[in-house]
Motif scaffolding. Structure first.
Motif, PDB file in Angstrom:
ATOM      1  N   GLN A   1     106.864  86.239  13.258  1.00 60.13           N
ATOM      2  CA  GLN A   1     108.104  87.026  13.399  1.00 60.13           C
ATOM      3  C   GLN A   1     108.975  86.995  14.332  1.00 60.13           C
ATOM      4  O   GLN A   1     108.477  86.448  15.513  1.00 60.13           O
ATOM      5  CB  GLN A   1     107.682  88.338  12.852  1.00 60.13           C
ATOM      6  CG  GLN A   1     107.016  89.023  13.963  1.00 60.13           C
ATOM      7  CD  GLN A   1     106.710  90.440  13.402  1.00 60.13           C
ATOM      8  OE1 GLN A   1     107.403  91.184  12.804  1.00 60.13           O
ATOM      9  NE2 GLN A   1     105.529  91.058  13.977  1.00 60.13           N
ATOM     10  N   ASP A   2     110.180  86.980  14.209  1.00 59.88           N
ATOM     11  CA  ASP A   2     110.978  87.022  15.186  1.00 59.88           C
ATOM     12  C   ASP A   2     111.545  88.574  15.746  1.00 59.88           C
ATOM     13  O   ASP A   2     112.405  89.052  15.135  1.00 59.88           O
ATOM     14  CB  ASP A   2     112.544  86.126  14.584  1.00 59.88           C
ATOM     15  CG  ASP A   2     113.424  86.030  16.014  1.00 59.88           C
ATOM     16  OD1 ASP A   2     113.020  86.220  17.155  1.00 59.88           O
ATOM     17  OD2 ASP A   2     114.696  85.757  15.799  1.00 59.88           O
ATOM     18  N   SER A   3     110.688  88.963  16.561  1.00 57.06           N
ATOM     19  CA  SER A   3     110.913  90.347  16.877  1.00 57.06           C
ATOM     20  C   SER A   3     111.797  90.543  18.205  1.00 57.06           C
ATOM     21  O   SER A   3     111.368  89.795  19.270  1.00 57.06           O
ATOM     22  CB  SER A   3     109.532  90.960  17.264  1.00 57.06           C
ATOM     23  OG  SER A   3     109.777  92.273  17.630  1.00 57.06           O
TER      24      SER A   3
END
Length: 702
Positions: A458-460
Motif C-alpha cells: 500500500q501507499d501509506s
C-alpha cells in the motif's frame, strides 16, 4: 511391627492348656499383623534356640559362679534405681517441662504382662513401659541361661518375640512423638523430655551389648538405637512437612511454582522458629537439635526440588526455580531470617542441587529462553504492525528527529533477560546476552521483510516517516548495546547496513513511482509548451523527501544524496532518449526549460539539506549543448561535461549530440576531439552518474 491389642480377649484359658501354652498363645495373638509369623520364623528361632542351649550347657558352671542373686531381679533393681535417681536429680532441659510421669507402682522383679505394657505405650507412659520390657528381657535371658527352655524352645521364641514387639512399639511411639512435634500447635515439652530420658536409659541399659551379643538370637539384649530412630524420624518429619506445602496445578494457577515455593519457605520458616524457641530447650546440647532439623529440612527440600526439576517446566517456571535456589533459599526470607540466627547455620550445608542437576536446570532455562526471546521480539513486530502501521499513527519528533520505540523496546527486553539471569550466576548472564544478540540478528531481517512487504502492499503517507524513524532507532540500538552491555556489534552493523541499503532502494522505488509520470513528460509537446509547471517535478520530489531531514546524521545526508542523484539521473535518462527532431526555436525553448527545472530541483533538495552540489552542472551542460547555435562552442560544452563527469561514455555523448540535431559525421568528429580530454580528466566532482544511465540501443549506433 506394632502390637495389635484388638486380638486380646478376656476369655479364660482352656483347662487342657498349660500356663506356658496359654502365655505363648497370648503372645501369638499380640503379634502383628496376621497370625502366621510363627510359621515363618519358628524354624529360624528354634534352630537358634537349640544352638544357644547347647552353648549354655558348657557355660553352666561359669554362670553359677556369678552370684546367687537372680539375674532378672538384679537387673530390675538396677533399672529401678536408675529411674528413681532420675526422678530425684533429672536435668531440666525445658523451663516448662513437667515432671516425667511417675511409675504407677514400684517395679518388682516380675514384669507386667504384655497387654499391660502395651497399654502403657499407648498412653505414652514410655519410661514405665521400658522398665517393664527391660525386666521381661532380663528375665527371659536369665531363664535362657538357666536352660529353662531346653525342653520347650518354642516358648522362648514367643517370649523373645514379645520383647522385640514391645520394643518396636516404643520405637514407633518415639517416631510418632518426633513427627508430631511440629504438627501439634501446643508442644508437649514433658513428652519430649521423657523421650530423651528414655533414649538415655536404653543406651545405658544396653551399653555392654552389641548386635551379636547373644548367640542364636538377634532379639534379646541388643541396643535398640533409638537415637538413630529419632534422627530418622526427624528426617521423615521434614520430608512430610516439605510435601505438605500447597501446590496448585498449572491449570489452576500459572504461577503455581512461585506460590508453592513461597508457601514452602513460609511454613518451614515457622517450623524452624518453633524449633529454635521451643523444641531446642527440650533436648540436651549433645543432640544439636537445630542443626539436625536444618539438615533434615535441607535434604528434604533438595530431594523435592530435584523431583520438580525433572518435570516439564516452562521458561518462567525454570527461572523461578533457579532464582529460588540461588537467591531466596539462603536469604533473609528463609534460612537467613534474622530471627533464626545464630542457631540456624547454613555454611556447612551441602549444595541444594547437585552440579549435574544445576547445569541441567540452567541448560533447560537457556533453551527455553531462546523461544521466549523470539516471542518477545515477535510481539514487538506485531505491535508495530497492528498499532502503528495499520492505524497509520504519526510519529513523535525529538530534537528534530523522528523517534520510534523500537530501540528502547529491544534494549529493555535484552536488559530484563540479562539482569535476571545475572542475578542467578555470571555464566548464565553471559550465555543469556549471547542468546539475546543471536536472536536480535535474526529479528532485524525479519522486521525488515515485514516492513517492506507492508510498504509494497500500500501507499501509506506514514511510510517515509516510519522508515526514517526505524533507521534512527537501529542506529541508537547499536550505540545503546555497546554502552549498556559492552557487546561486539560488528555483525549487527553489517546487517543494519544491508537494511539501510534495502530501505534506500524501496524508498527510491516509491519515489520512482511518484516521479515517473512527471519525468516521462519531459521533451513532450505539453512540457515544451509549458502547460506543465516547472516546479511540479521538484514539488513531488520535495514532498516525498522532506522527511529525510529528520533522519540522524550522517545517514540523513547519505539518504538525501541518493535522492538527489536519483532525480538528476532519471532526468538525464529521459532527455537522451530518441526524440523527434527539433528546430532551432524549439531547442532554445527546451534549453531554457531544462535550466529552469534544474535550478528548481537543485535548490529544493539543497534546502532540505542535500550537499550534492556536484550534480547541478550536468543538466546545465546538456541544456547548453542543446540550445547552442554555434556548433564550434558545442565542443567546449561537451568537454566541460566530460571533465565534470568522467564516467560518461561514448553512447551518452552521441545521444546528447543527436538530441542537438547534429549529423553522424559531426557527432563523431566532436567525440574524437574530446575523447583524449575525457580519458585524461580527473575523477570528477562527487561520484559516478552516467555509469548508472542506460542508453537506448538505437542511439549506440551513432
Amino acid at each position: 511391627m506394632e502390637l495389635d491389642t484388638r486380638s486380646v480377649t478376656s476369655e479364660p484359658a482352656s483347662p487342657q492348656k498349660s500356663p506356658g501354652e496359654e502365655k505363648m498363645e497370648v503372645a501369638s495373638e499380640l503379634s502383628s499383623p496376621g497370625t502366621d509369623w510363627q510359621s515363618r520364623d519358628s524354624g529360624f528361632f528354634e534352630r537358634g534356640i537349640k544352638t544357644m542351649l547347647s552353648i549354655r550347657k558348657s557355660k553352666r558352671s561359669l554362670k553359677k559362679e556369678r552370684g546367687k542373686e537372680d539375674t532378672a531381679t538384679w537387673n530390675a533393681k538396677r533399672l529401678l534405681q536408675t529411674l528413681r535417681s532420675y526422678e530425684e536429680s533429672k536435668p531440666t532441659t525445658c523451663n516448662s517441662v513437667e515432671k516425667v510421669v511417675e511409675l504407677r507402682e514400684p517395679i518388682e522383679a516380675k514384669p507386667l504382662s504384655v497387654m499391660e505394657i502395651n497399654e502403657l505405650i499407648q498412653k505414652r507412659q514410655l519410661l514405665e513401659a521400658f522398665a517393664s520390657i527391660k525386666l521381661m528381657e532380663d528375665e527371659t535371658i536369665s531363664e535362657w541361661d538357666s536352660e529353662k527352655y531346653s525342653d520347650n524352645p518354642q516358648e522362648l521364641v514367643r517370649k523373645s518375640k514379645d520383647v522385640d514387639l514391645l520394643y518396636n512399639s516404643i520405637t514407633n511411639a518415639i517416631k510418632s512423638i518426633v513427627e508430631g512435634t511440629l504438627e501439634d500447635p501446643t508442644l508437649q515439652h514433658t513428652m519430649l523430655t521423657s523421650m530423651v530420658t528414655l533414649i538415655a536409659l536404653e543406651e545405658a541399659a544396653h551399653s555392654s551389648t552389641d548386635n551379636a551379643a547373644r548367640p542364636g538370637s538377634d532379639l534379646l539384649g541388643r541396643p535398640r538405637k533409638w537415637r538413630e530412630q529419632w534422627r530418622e524420624a526427624i528426617n521423615e518429619s521434614a520430608r512430610k512437612r516439605v510435601l505438605m506445602a500447597p501446590m496448585a496445578s498449572r491449570e489452576e494457577a500459572t504461577s503455581w511454582l512461585d506460590l508453592h515455593l513461597h508457601f514452602l519457605q513460609e511454613h518451614l520458616k515457622e517450623d524452624l522458629l518453633k524449633i529454635k524457641s521451643s523444641v531446642k530447650k527440650c533436648y540436651p546440647e549433645e543432640y544439636q537439635v537445630c542443626d539436625t532439623y536444618v539438615e533434615a529440612f535441607h535434604n528434604a527440600i533438595a530431594s523435592h526440588l530435584q523431583e520438580l526439576s525433572q518435570g516439564p517446566l516452562d521458561f518462567q517456571e525454570l527461572y523461578t526455580l533457579l532464582n529460588w535456589v540461588a537467591n531466596t533459599y539462603h536469604s533473609e526470607f528463609f534460612l537467613g531470617h534474622p530471627e533464626l540466627k545464630p542457631e540456624v547455620k547454613t555454611e556447612n550445608l551441602s549444595l541444594l542441587l547437585t552440579p549435574a542437576d544445576w547445569d541441567k536446570l540452567k541448560n533447560d532455562y537457556i533453551a527455553s529462553a531462546k523461544e521466549k526471546i523470539k516471542s518477545c521480539f515477535g510481539n514487538i513486530l506485531r505491535l508495530e504492525v497492528t498499532e502503528k502501521w495499520e492505524k497509520e499513527v504519526h510519529l513523535e519528533e525529538k530534537e528534530n528527529l523522528y523517534h520510534a520505540s523500537l530501540s528502547f523496546d529491544i534494549q529493555t527486553i535484552i536488559g530484563q533477560f540479562v539482569k535476571s539471569s545475572g542475578a542467578i550466576s555470571g555464566s548464565l548472564e553471559n550465555k543469556m546476552l549471547e542468546l539475546c544478540m543471536a536472536e536480535l540478528l535474526e529479528f532485524v531481517p525479519r522486521f525488515e521483510q515485514e516492513f517492506m512487504a507492508w510498504s509494497t502492499a500500500q501507499d501509506s503517507p506514514i511510510f517515509v516517516p516510519h522508515l526514517v524513524a526505524y533507521i534512527n532507532s537501529f542506529h541508537d540500538l547499536v550505540s545503546g548495546l555497546e554502552t549498556a552491555f559492552k557487546v561486539d556489534t560488528d555483525e549487527l552493523q553489517k546487517i543494519l547496513a544491508a537494511l539501510t541499503r534495502n530501505f534506500t532502494n524501496i524508498f527510491l522505488t516509491k519515489l520512482r513511482t511518484k516521479t515517473q509520470p512527471l519525468l516521462k513528460k519531459i521533451l513532450t509537446k505539453n512540457w515544451i509548451l509549458a502547460t506543465e509547471r516547472p516546479e511540479t517535478l521538484a514539488s513531488a520530489v520535495s514532498q516525498f523527501s522532506e522527511h529525510l531531514q529528520h533522519m540522524r546524521e550522517p545517514l540523513g545526508q547519505e539518504f538525501l544524496h541518493e535522492v538527489h542523484k536519483y532525480v538528476v539521473k532519471e532526468y538525464v535518462t529521459q532527455i537522451i532518449k530518441p526524440r523527434w527532431k527539433m528546430n532551432g526555436d524549439t531547442r532554445q525553448q527546451v534549453s531554457r526549460k531544462m535550466s529552469q527545472e534544474a535550478a528548481i530541483i537543485h535548490n529544493a533538495l539543497i534546502d532540505q539539506g542535500s550537499k550534492a552540489d556536484w550534480l547541478l552542472p550536468v543538466i546545465y551542460h546538456i541544456a547548453n549543448i542543446i540550445g547552442e547555435k554555434k556548433k564550434d562552442k558545442i565542443k567546449s560544452y561537451v568537454k566541460e561535461l566530460c571533465q565534470d563527469y568522467p564516467d560518461i561514455r561514448k553512447e551518452h555523448i552521441l545521444a546528447i549530440l543527436a538530441l542537438r540535431g547534429l549529423g553522424r559525421t559531426r557527432r563523431a568528429a566532436i567525440f574524437q576531439q574530446v575523447c583524449h580530454a575525457q580519458e585524461s580528466s580527473s575523477e570528477g566532482k562527487g561520484g559516478t552518474l552516467f555509469a548508472e544511465i542506460d542508453v537506448p540501443v538505437i542511439c549506440s549506433c551513432f
